[in-house]
Design a protein around this motif. Structure first.
Motif, PDB file in Angstrom:
ATOM      1  N   PHE A 184       4.920   3.248  -3.446  1.00 43.89           N
ATOM      2  CA  PHE A 184       5.780   3.722  -4.399  1.00 43.89           C
ATOM      3  C   PHE A 184       7.092   2.651  -4.444  1.00 43.89           C
ATOM      4  CE2 PHE A 184       3.632   7.664  -3.764  1.00 43.89           C
ATOM      5  CZ  PHE A 184       3.595   8.493  -5.132  1.00 43.89           C
ATOM      6  N   TYR A 185       7.424   2.359  -3.095  1.00 49.46           N
ATOM      7  CA  TYR A 185       8.692   1.498  -3.152  1.00 49.46           C
ATOM      8  C   TYR A 185       8.517   0.073  -4.010  1.00 49.46           C
ATOM      9  CZ  TYR A 185      12.662  -0.904  -1.368  1.00 49.46           C
ATOM     10  OH  TYR A 185      13.850  -1.560  -1.362  1.00 49.46           O
ATOM     11  N   ASN A 186       7.258  -0.440  -3.568  1.00 55.16           N
ATOM     12  CA  ASN A 186       7.274  -1.832  -4.203  1.00 55.16           C
ATOM     13  C   ASN A 186       6.708  -1.750  -5.595  1.00 55.16           C
ATOM     14  OD1 ASN A 186       7.232  -4.126  -1.823  1.00 55.16           O
ATOM     15  ND2 ASN A 186       6.359  -2.288  -0.906  1.00 55.16           N
ATOM     16  N   LEU A 187       6.001  -0.588  -6.086  1.00 60.31           N
ATOM     17  CA  LEU A 187       5.605  -0.625  -7.505  1.00 60.31           C
ATOM     18  C   LEU A 187       6.907  -0.186  -8.326  1.00 60.31           C
ATOM     19  CD1 LEU A 187       2.312   1.240  -7.533  1.00 60.31           C
ATOM     20  CD2 LEU A 187       2.645  -0.998  -8.319  1.00 60.31           C
ATOM     21  N   THR A 215      -9.377  -2.359   2.783  1.00 63.09           N
ATOM     22  CA  THR A 215      -8.818  -1.801   3.602  1.00 63.09           C
ATOM     23  C   THR A 215      -8.000  -2.896   4.288  1.00 63.09           C
ATOM     24  OG1 THR A 215     -10.490  -0.101   3.842  1.00 63.09           O
ATOM     25  CG2 THR A 215      -8.933  -0.273   5.701  1.00 63.09           C
ATOM     26  N   ALA A 216      -8.611  -4.100   4.411  1.00 65.96           N
ATOM     27  CA  ALA A 216      -7.724  -5.109   5.246  1.00 65.96           C
ATOM     28  C   ALA A 216      -6.430  -5.601   4.515  1.00 65.96           C
ATOM     29  CB  ALA A 216      -8.668  -6.391   5.768  1.00 65.96           C
ATOM     30  N   CYS A 217      -6.215  -5.334   3.270  1.00 66.85           N
ATOM     31  CA  CYS A 217      -5.312  -5.877   2.453  1.00 66.85           C
ATOM     32  C   CYS A 217      -4.006  -5.225   2.724  1.00 66.85           C
ATOM     33  CB  CYS A 217      -5.686  -5.661   1.025  1.00 66.85           C
ATOM     34  SG  CYS A 217      -4.477  -6.463  -0.259  1.00 66.85           S
ATOM     35  N   SER A 218      -2.973  -5.665   2.691  1.00 67.78           N
ATOM     36  CA  SER A 218      -1.660  -5.278   2.871  1.00 67.78           C
ATOM     37  C   SER A 218      -1.354  -4.264   1.688  1.00 67.78           C
ATOM     38  CB  SER A 218      -0.659  -6.365   3.033  1.00 67.78           C
ATOM     39  OG  SER A 218       0.815  -5.670   2.806  1.00 67.78           O
ATOM     40  N   TYR A 219      -0.533  -3.230   1.824  1.00 69.06           N
ATOM     41  CA  TYR A 219      -0.111  -2.090   0.756  1.00 69.06           C
ATOM     42  C   TYR A 219       0.848  -3.061  -0.021  1.00 69.06           C
ATOM     43  CZ  TYR A 219      -2.683   2.148   2.141  1.00 69.06           C
ATOM     44  OH  TYR A 219      -3.412   3.131   2.083  1.00 69.06           O
ATOM     45  N   VAL A 220       1.722  -3.812   0.647  1.00 67.51           N
ATOM     46  CA  VAL A 220       2.405  -4.540  -0.091  1.00 67.51           C
ATOM     47  C   VAL A 220       2.143  -5.325  -1.232  1.00 67.51           C
ATOM     48  CG1 VAL A 220       4.739  -6.127   0.011  1.00 67.51           C
ATOM     49  CG2 VAL A 220       4.522  -4.253   1.755  1.00 67.51           C
TER      50      VAL A 220
END
Length: 306
Positions: free
Chosen positions: A241-244, A117-122
């Motif tokens: 979505f954007y980064n993938l 949970t602490a990890c950035s989505y990016v």
């Protein structure tokens, strides 16, 4: 009232605003003002400007609602929600039940599952894209497939078959399951032990029977809150979505959730901020309506007597 009491009340009011004032000012400046400004922009022709003068009324809303790309983005959201909500619900509930039954190292496993949970989505999206589901044969997923003699899969490059859904859903699952697991754990620990004792005296067997008739009904309020949060978060999907899916050529025409579509609408080549703001208002209204209907259907806030 004595002067001492008046001074004490004034002192409390002063310290209240000392602590709350900066937060309230920040909330108003960075949340409410942009929201109101976005609503105001939605009624103007705002190309490349945030201070337009050409009032167009509801034309932006009519254009957005008539835009097939915007309606397609809502379909993308619906598909994403159909995947991510039940998968996250089932996985987080299963982990909560497993962790709750542990007698040793419960805190360790709770922390391990919550840690993503602490990890950035990016960051997570880039790890999934470059290492796990890389389209070449050196990616982790394709390496595993190669052990069984299968050909490498271009996970994100083609819409047919739509393997990108597997990538998008798994990265979101990894990121958020631990958070909802903690919510379910809190709900499980609030269930009185006497309910299980009474069920055992009545002949209920531990396992599925106890879960079905005791545990699951007792988690009703937690379940409703979890599903509401999952649906709202699905509407707000953007980073993964954007980064993938985006690359040096831009974003593909498929799998555009509402926020990605509005991002390109407002900040893309045309920079139509008025149209983008109208789309954002429509999206906010859709979220509000879906949330209210879902909460009413689930009976959120209803008293036990009702």
């Amino acid at each position: 009232m004595p002067a001492t009491g008046v001074r004490r009340r004034h002192s409390r009011a002063l310290w209240f605003w000392v602590f709350v004032g900066p937060f309230a000012a920040g909330l108003a400046l960075f949340t409410y003002v942009p929201l109101l400004w976005s609503v105001w922009l939605s009624f103007f022709d705002a190309h490349n400007t945030v201070s337009p003068t050409d009032f167009v009324g509801l034309d932006n809303y009519a254009t957005v609602l008539g835009d097939p790309a915007f309606r397609s983005s809502l379909v993308t959201f619906a598909v994403f929600t159909a995947f991510i909500v039940p998968a996250t619900y089932a996985l987080s509930l299963g982990l909560a039940l497993a962790v709750n039954r542990l007698r040793v190292a419960q805190a360790f496993f709770r922390s391990v599952f919550f840690l993503p949970t602490a990890c950035s989505y990016v960051v997570a999206a880039l790890v999934w894209k470059l290492s796990v589901f890389n389209g070449v044969r050196f990616g982790l997923a394709n390496t595993v497939l190669g052990w069984f003699g299968a050909d490498p899969v271009a996970w994100l490059a083609t819409p047919d078959p739509p393997w990108y859904w597997l990538v998008v859903v798994t990265v979101r699952l990894w990121l958020q399951t631990g958070f909802y697991m903690v919510l379910f754990l809190a709900g499980l620990q609030r269930i009185p032990g006497r309910l299980y004792e009474a069920a055992a005296l009545d002949g209920a067997r531990p396992g599925w029977q106890t879960f079905r008739h005791i545990t699951f009904p007792a988690l009703r309020a937690t379940s409703v809150a979890v599903v509401l949060l999952l649906v709202i978060n699905s509407f707000q999907a953007f980073d993964e979505f954007y980064n993938l899916l985006s690359d040096a050529r831009g974003y593909p025409p498929y799998a555009r959730p509402p926020l990605v579509h509005l991002y390109y609408l407002a900040l893309g080549q045309g920079q139509d901020l008025g149209l983008g703001s109208a789309g954002a208002v429509v999206l906010a209204l859709v979220i509000a309506v879906v949330t209210i209907v879902q909460a009413r259907w689930a009976g959120l806030g209803r008293t036990e007597e009702a």
